[in-house]
Structures are given as C-alpha cells and as structure tokens.
Scaffold this active site. Structure first.
Site, short mmCIF file in Angstrom:
data_model
loop_
_atom_site.label_atom_id
_atom_site.label_comp_id
_atom_site.label_asym_id
_atom_site.label_seq_id
_atom_site.Cartn_x
_atom_site.Cartn_y
_atom_site.Cartn_z
N LYS A 201 -6.81 66.01 47.46
CA LYS A 201 -5.35 65.99 47.60
C LYS A 201 -4.83 67.29 48.24
O LYS A 201 -4.00 67.27 49.15
CB LYS A 201 -4.71 65.79 46.21
CG LYS A 201 -3.24 66.07 46.14
CD LYS A 201 -2.45 65.08 46.97
CE LYS A 201 -1.06 65.59 47.22
NZ LYS A 201 -0.08 64.55 47.33
N CYS A 255 5.78 69.50 48.61
CA CYS A 255 4.33 69.25 48.59
C CYS A 255 3.60 70.12 49.60
O CYS A 255 2.79 70.96 49.25
CB CYS A 255 4.06 67.78 48.91
SG CYS A 255 5.10 66.67 47.97
N1 SAJ Z 1 6.86 68.25 59.72
C1 SAJ Z 1 6.88 68.91 60.93
N2 SAJ Z 1 6.17 68.40 61.98
C2 SAJ Z 1 5.45 67.25 61.87
C3 SAJ Z 1 5.43 66.57 60.62
C4 SAJ Z 1 6.14 67.10 59.56
O1 SAJ Z 1 7.51 69.97 61.08
O2 SAJ Z 1 4.86 66.83 62.88
C5 SAJ Z 1 7.60 68.80 58.58
C6 SAJ Z 1 8.71 67.88 58.08
O3 SAJ Z 1 9.89 68.05 58.83
C7 SAJ Z 1 8.85 68.37 56.65
C8 SAJ Z 1 7.42 68.75 56.26
O4 SAJ Z 1 6.72 68.89 57.48
O5 SAJ Z 1 9.67 69.52 56.59
C9 SAJ Z 1 6.68 67.75 55.39
O6 SAJ Z 1 6.99 66.42 55.77
P1 SAJ Z 1 5.90 65.25 55.82
O7 SAJ Z 1 6.60 64.01 56.22
O8 SAJ Z 1 4.75 65.64 56.64
O9 SAJ Z 1 5.32 65.16 54.33
P2 SAJ Z 1 5.99 65.04 52.85
O10 SAJ Z 1 6.09 66.41 52.29
O11 SAJ Z 1 7.21 64.20 52.84
O12 SAJ Z 1 4.82 64.23 52.09
C10 SAJ Z 1 3.51 64.75 52.07
C11 SAJ Z 1 2.53 63.65 52.51
N3 SAJ Z 1 1.22 64.22 52.79
C12 SAJ Z 1 0.60 64.02 53.97
O13 SAJ Z 1 1.08 63.38 54.88
C13 SAJ Z 1 -0.76 64.61 54.10
C14 SAJ Z 1 2.44 62.59 51.41
O14 SAJ Z 1 1.46 61.62 51.75
C15 SAJ Z 1 2.10 63.25 50.08
O15 SAJ Z 1 2.00 62.29 49.03
C16 SAJ Z 1 3.22 64.22 49.74
O16 SAJ Z 1 3.22 65.22 50.77
C17 SAJ Z 1 2.95 64.80 48.36
O17 SAJ Z 1 3.58 64.34 47.40
O18 SAJ Z 1 2.04 65.63 48.23
#
Ligand code: SAJ
Length: 398
Positions: A201, A255
């Site tokens: 994880k 996360c």
């Molecule tokens: N972000 C970027 N660029 C990208 C993708 C995301 O800047 O290309 C930023 C987003 O704007 C945001 C942050 O990253 O600020 C996180 O967003 P996210 O959509 O990547 O992820 P979370 O935090 O909503 O959810 C994550 C997920 N983990 C992964 O994709 C590996 C989810 O599957 C997990 O269950 C969750 O964390 C968790 O609970 O740990």
C-alpha cells in the site's frame, strides 16, 4: 450471514460498512464522534462521496447497518481509522491502537480482525501484540491487513472492482480473510503476509508521488527554459514506454502526501528517492506562490495599482469539494496573508468559513491575473479576455 463490526466510519469505514450491509451482512459501525453516529443512524452521511448516500440510506432502512460509539460482539472486525503523522513526519498509529483496545473485550475464538487503515510496516503485528496485552488469546483468532485502495470520488465502484491484497499474521489468517473479501469483491483477492501487504500500500502511493514529482520538476525546468511543459509531456508520452503524469500546484489529499513519509521514517538514509519526491512536490507549491507573487508585482509596476488575482480552484484535485491537505487552499491562504488582492474560486463549494467564495465567471471578468490551480471541468470552457494575465498551473487550457 456473518456479523461485522466496522471501527471508524470515515472515508473508508462508512462506504465499506454500507457496501457490506447492502450485500446482506449484519453491520455494526463504530465511531467515537456521537454526531457521526447520529447522522448515519438517520440514514444520512457526514462526508461527500458520490453514491454513498444511497448505499447508507438503503442499509439503515433495511436495518442491516447500525452505528454506535461502542463495539459489539461480531464474527469479523474491520479497523478503518486514520493513520496521520505526529510532528516531524513520525507515523501516528494511536487511533489503530485505541481501536484495537476498544474491540478487545468483544473478541471470541475464530473471530477475524482486519486492519484496513494505511499503516507503517509492522502495524498488523503491533495489533496482535496489543490484543495479547489486553488478554486476548491471539492463537485462537485471525489477524490480517487488507489495505484500502479506493480513489476518493470513485469509492463505491472501486470497493467492488479493485483487486485487494490480504496479508495475515499467519497463513490461516490470510486464507480466512481472503475468503471474506471474495464474498463482495469482483477484483482478484491476492494473498501475501502482513508486512508485504503494508508495504504494498505504501509503495502504491509512493509510486504515484514519485511520478508526480517527476512531472512537477519538469514543469519548473520547462518554465526556466521557456518550454511549454504540456506540449512537452504530450510529445514524450507518444513514446510507447513513457507516461509522464500531470504537473500541478502540488500533491494534496490525505494519502499520497502522507504515506511516503511512513517509508522515509522507517527507511532513513536509504529512502532517498521517496523523500526527495516528497520534497519536490512540497517545493512545487511554494514555487507556485512565488510565481503568482512575481506576476502580481510585475503587474503593479506596470499599471501603478495592485493586481486582482483569481485563484481558480481550492480542492485538492479536480471535480471534488474536498479541501483537506489541499495545496491550492494553502496557496490561496498564503497569498491572502501576504496582502494580495485575491478572488477565491471553488465551483464545488458554496461557502467557506475563512473567506468569500467568488463565482468563477465573475472572478474571470474581475481579475487581472487568473491562476488556474485545479483542473475543474467548469474551467475548460471559459472565455477569457486577451488582456488578462493567465497562469495555468494544471494544464486546464491545453
Ligand atoms: N496529482 C497530480 N498529478 C497527477 C495526478 C495527481 O498533481 O498526474 C495530484 C492531485 O491533484 C492530488 C494528488 O495528486 O492533489 C493526489 O490525487 P490522486 O487522484 O492521485 O490520489 P488520491 O489521493 O485521491 O488517492 C490515492 C490513490 N492512490 C493511487 O492512485 C496510487 C487511491 O487509490 C488510494 O486509495 C488513496 O490515495 C488512499 O486512500 O491511499
């Protein structure tokens, strides 16, 4: 049908409890916050997540889901409480420990105890230790880690569709827990040991953090070199083995910006890249602040008056209303505190306790500088006057 006790009714616990209740399980949800318990027992929800309200309403109506501040005896216990960090990025598993102590008096032989909270390596074994200290004969129960992996905004679908990883403290515990998840998960349920499940994880979120850091660093370098980073990324991603993620205003949420620190804390000097990725992503947010301030200063010098700056988006990612650990909210607050004239825009919320929320169309017409911080869908179709200074930190205009 087995009885399930879910401890922690937040972003993971409540959707899980509601899903299981809708699958026919008899679910007892536990939360330390009385108002949360009351809200759920009325069939309502205290968090925003698509479809969750329908699931909770149906579960409560059918009497399959009841909430309380204390646990009850059950066949399966699921712990889904927060695991934040203390000052200095030291992992904080206090909530896991208190949840474990809370269920201890209700445990019987053959029960399964599942830790779903994202946890530092070794936490599942710690749960076993705590139960022993509380007088539970842990040789007669099954303890496992099954980390949650759902994406906020897609939780109800991903809870069913995603593959799951299950790691027990013994092979028998793994087997029993896999059997349980197979009753409601359509994805594959993959068996391993507890420590590997914990690390898996943390690895998933660190992988994403590291890849976003790469994109964020590129965006800073491209700004320096006078190159459009979005064009660059779309070109490089045409290579069959390259997939650069999107740069943004920083990494938010509860996360990805948190979990890598669990690895860094335990890994020390050996966790070089994971630590650096965190630092790069944090730095990107500060860089955005400086960029906006410099643009405002240039405007002021040229026009002999203060610039009005529209901060477009406050949520931590596109098309949600979640402000927790949001880089764009941090940026907006900082700019306001530093005396800039800010129009704060967030189409997914109506009001905010700290400052006024301005309609996005009004902000576009009133602002001198428009800073796109979050790629909300509303922002993709805007008609922006040519004389406005636009800074697109999230690639919304591409
Ligand atoms: N972000 C970027 N660029 C990208 C993708 C995301 O800047 O290309 C930023 C987003 O704007 C945001 C942050 O990253 O600020 C996180 O967003 P996210 O959509 O990547 O992820 P979370 O935090 O909503 O959810 C994550 C997920 N983990 C992964 O994709 C590996 C989810 O599957 C997990 O269950 C969750 O964390 C968790 O609970 O740990």
């Amino acid at each position: 049908m087995k009885k399930i006790c879910v401890v922690g009714l937040g972003y993971i616990g409540l959707p899980t409890a509601a899903l299981l209740a809708n699958k026919g399980y008899d679910v007892h949800g536990v939360d330390v916050v009385q108002t949360t318990v009351d809200t759920i027992n009325r069939g309502e929800i205290h968090i925003v997540e698509p479809e969750l309200d329908t699931f909770v309403q149906a579960a409560v109506k059918s009497k399959k889901l009841k909430a309380n501040t204390v646990p009850v005896e059950a066949d399966i216990f699921i712990i889904a409480v927060p695991t934040p960090f203390h000052e200095g990025f030291v992992p904080n598993i206090d909530y896991v420990i208190s949840a474990t102590k809370a269920i201890a008096p209700y445990l019987k032989d053959e029960n399964i105890v599942i830790l779903e909270s994202t946890s530092p390596v070794g936490t599942t074994n710690k749960v076993e230790e705590v139960l022993k200290e509380e007088g539970v004969d842990t040789s007669k129960i099954y303890i496992a880690h099954c980390p949650e992996r759902v994406l906020p905004g897609q939780i109800m679908r991903e809870l069913v569709e995603n593959d799951r990883i299950v790691g027990g403290t013994t092979p028998k515990a793994t087997e029993k827990t896999v059997e349980f998840y197979k009753t409601f998960v359509d994805g594959e349920v993959l068996a391993t040991d507890a420590k590997t499940a914990e690390m898996a994880k943390l690895t998933e979120n660190s992988f994403r953090d590291t890849n976003i850091a790469f994109a964020n660093e590129l965006s800073i370098l491209c700004d320096k070199f006078g190159i459009d980073v979005w064009e660059l990324i779309s070109l490089t991603n045409r290579h069959p083995r390259v997939n650069v993620l999107n740069p943004g205003a920083g990494v938010g949420g509860h996360c990805i910006a948190v979990d890598p620190w669990f690895i860094v804390y335990a890994g020390g000097e050996d966790a070089k890249m994971i630590r650096t990725a965190r630092e790069v992503n944090t730095y990107k947010t500060e860089w955005v602040i400086e960029k906006i301030k410099n643009t405002a200063l240039m405007f002021e010098n040229e026009h002999n008056r203060k610039a009005r700056v529209a901060c477009m988006g406050l949520a931590f990612k596109p098309n949600i209303d979640d402000l927790r650990e949001s880089p764009s909210l941090y940026i907006t607050r900082k700019l306001m505190a530093d005396g800039l004239d800010i129009l704060a825009v967030e189409p997914n919320i109506n009001s905010f306790s700290e400052f006024d929320i301005v309609n996005y169309k009004d902000a576009i017409s009133q602002a001198d500088i428009i800073a796109f911080l979050v790629g909300h869908k509303e922002f993709t179709t805007l008609d922006i006057d040519k004389d406005k200074l636009v800074i697109d930190f999230c690639g919304i205009l591409k």
